[in-house]
Design a protein around this motif. Structure first.
Motif, PDB file in Angstrom:
ATOM      1  N   GLY A 123       0.822  -1.600  -0.319  1.00 10.58           N
ATOM      2  CA  GLY A 123       0.174  -0.180  -0.050  1.00 10.58           C
ATOM      3  C   GLY A 123       0.726   1.237   0.315  1.00 10.58           C
ATOM      4  N   GLU A 124       1.783   1.151  -0.186  1.00  4.89           N
ATOM      5  CA  GLU A 124       3.114   2.337  -0.325  1.00  4.89           C
ATOM      6  C   GLU A 124       3.881   1.902  -1.204  1.00  4.89           C
ATOM      7  N   ARG A 125       4.252   4.066  -1.825  1.00  2.00           N
ATOM      8  CA  ARG A 125       5.375   4.140  -2.441  1.00  2.00           C
ATOM      9  C   ARG A 125       6.382   3.092  -2.593  1.00  2.00           C
ATOM     10  N   PHE A 126       7.920   3.174  -3.927  1.00  3.94           N
ATOM     11  CA  PHE A 126       8.196   2.717  -3.222  1.00  3.94           C
ATOM     12  C   PHE A 126      10.022   4.284  -2.629  1.00  3.94           C
ATOM     13  N   ARG A 127      10.894   3.458  -1.981  1.00  3.57           N
ATOM     14  CA  ARG A 127      11.323   4.879  -1.201  1.00  3.57           C
ATOM     15  C   ARG A 127      12.486   3.453  -0.826  1.00  3.57           C
ATOM     16  N   TYR A 128      13.586   4.764  -1.149  1.00  5.01           N
ATOM     17  CA  TYR A 128      15.420   3.860  -1.102  1.00  5.01           C
ATOM     18  C   TYR A 128      15.104   3.283   0.202  1.00  5.01           C
ATOM     19  N   ASP A 129      16.496   2.313   0.544  1.00  6.57           N
ATOM     20  CA  ASP A 129      16.728   1.475   2.052  1.00  6.57           C
ATOM     21  C   ASP A 129      17.296   1.245   2.049  1.00  6.57           C
ATOM     22  N   ASN A 130      18.182   0.265   1.491  1.00  5.17           N
ATOM     23  CA  ASN A 130      19.142  -0.516   1.287  1.00  5.17           C
ATOM     24  C   ASN A 130      20.309  -0.639   0.433  1.00  5.17           C
ATOM     25  N   ALA A 131      21.490   0.257   2.030  1.00  2.00           N
ATOM     26  CA  ALA A 131      22.949  -0.316   0.779  1.00  2.00           C
ATOM     27  C   ALA A 131      23.889  -1.521   1.383  1.00  2.00           C
ATOM     28  N   ALA A 132      24.718  -1.660   0.685  1.00  2.00           N
ATOM     29  CA  ALA A 132      25.581  -2.781   1.467  1.00  2.00           C
ATOM     30  C   ALA A 132      26.713  -2.898   0.776  1.00  2.00           C
ATOM     31  N   LEU A 133      27.822  -2.733   1.277  1.00  2.00           N
ATOM     32  CA  LEU A 133      28.995  -2.656   0.623  1.00  2.00           C
ATOM     33  C   LEU A 133      29.722  -4.318   1.230  1.00  2.00           C
ATOM     34  N   GLY A 151      31.077  -7.608   5.578  1.00  2.00           N
ATOM     35  CA  GLY A 151      30.537  -6.551   5.036  1.00  2.00           C
ATOM     36  C   GLY A 151      30.347  -5.728   5.531  1.00  2.00           C
ATOM     37  N   TRP A 152      29.648  -4.472   4.802  1.00  3.51           N
ATOM     38  CA  TRP A 152      28.340  -3.720   5.915  1.00  3.51           C
ATOM     39  C   TRP A 152      27.980  -3.431   5.154  1.00  3.51           C
ATOM     40  N   ALA A 153      26.200  -3.353   6.042  1.00  2.71           N
ATOM     41  CA  ALA A 153      25.090  -2.900   5.436  1.00  2.71           C
ATOM     42  C   ALA A 153      23.941  -2.010   6.129  1.00  2.71           C
ATOM     43  N   ARG A 154      23.203  -1.558   5.215  1.00  5.69           N
ATOM     44  CA  ARG A 154      22.741  -0.368   5.739  1.00  5.69           C
ATOM     45  C   ARG A 154      20.972  -0.119   5.532  1.00  5.69           C
ATOM     46  N   THR A 155      20.632   0.295   6.539  1.00  7.60           N
ATOM     47  CA  THR A 155      18.873   0.308   6.002  1.00  7.60           C
ATOM     48  C   THR A 155      18.111   1.669   6.727  1.00  7.60           C
ATOM     49  N   ARG A 156      17.606   2.112   5.538  1.00  8.71           N
ATOM     50  CA  ARG A 156      17.933   3.766   6.365  1.00  8.71           C
ATOM     51  C   ARG A 156      16.402   3.968   6.765  1.00  8.71           C
ATOM     52  N   LEU A 157      15.298   2.667   6.588  1.00  5.50           N
ATOM     53  CA  LEU A 157      14.514   2.761   6.721  1.00  5.50           C
ATOM     54  C   LEU A 157      13.943   2.161   8.768  1.00  5.50           C
TER      55      LEU A 157
END
Length: 233
Positions: A123-133, A151-157
């Protein structure tokens, strides 16, 4: 529910970057001009929460400079225990990998993989969330391939940074044209996963059918299953 959702997103994001059917990344990369198409069905379950299933499609191409780049798209469905109340969501990611030391039959290889994605909750729109290295080391040992990731991972939400890790061992041609593997992977916030995988080499360097199964050691006893097809040109 929130913990299970985070685990599923981590698994999905990691798999978009991995050497199928493993979640663990390998140090191999697509040669310049080469094309691969990976498709797989995945299903994730946990005790007492909604299950998540989906279809992942990912074309990748070698662009030279020991580098490949691809786009992974996930079509997701979430169900309750009675397979009712279906909810749709999705994810798409840009993924890449660069070889720092080329992997050969006799020499170890080193690579760095990365991914960024946008997700859409029901029910929501696409949003930037995850980045990983993610860094990957692969060591050949006769008929075995040994892999290690850090590695490293980031979840913005979720507003969370994670240190990720993975270890895997593959036995090439363990049963005729079938490769077998085992792995463990996780991060510094959640319990580790243990998994097994198989890859059937239908046509060498061209066509593969693969499958994997994994179980999380703690938490809600999450399980994950995949069944996939890979084409290489």
């Amino acid at each position: 529910m929130r913990i299970f959702g985070a685990a599923c997103l981590l698994l999905t994001a990691t798999a978009a970057n991995a050497g199928r059917p493993l979640t663990t990344e390998d140090a191999g990369f697509i040669d310049k001009g080469g094309v691969e198409l990976e498709n797989y069905y995945h299903r994730q379950t946990a005790r007492g929460v909604e299950s998540l299933s989906g279809l992942h499609v990912q074309p990748s191409v070698g662009i030279g400079f020991n580098t490949q780049i691809g786009i992974g798209v996930d079509f997701l469905r979430q169900y309750n225990a009675d397979f009712e109340g279906r909810k749709s969501s999705g994810e798409y990611a840009i993924v890449g990998k660069t070889g720092l030391k080329a992997l050969t039959d006799d020499e170890y290889g080193v690579a760095v993989a990365w991914s960024v994605d946008r997700t859409r909750a029901p029910g929501e729109r696409f949003r930037y969330d995850n980045a990983a290295l993610n860094s990957a080391l692969t060591v050949p040992l006769e008929q075995w391939l040994l892999h290690a990731n850090l590695g490293w991972a980031r979840t913005r939400l979720g507003k969370q940074n994670s240190t990720t890790w993975a270890l895997a061992a593959e036995r090439i041609a363990a049963i005729g044209p079938v490769d077998l593997a085992a792995e463990s992977y996780g991060n510094d916030h959640n319990a580790a996963w243990l998994g097994v995988a198989a890859r059937w080499v239908v046509k060498e360097d061209k066509l593969f059918i693969d499958s994997s199964w994994a179980k999380q050691l703690g938490g809600e006893r999450s399980r994950a299953f995949t069944l996939g097809l890979k084409l290489a040109y």
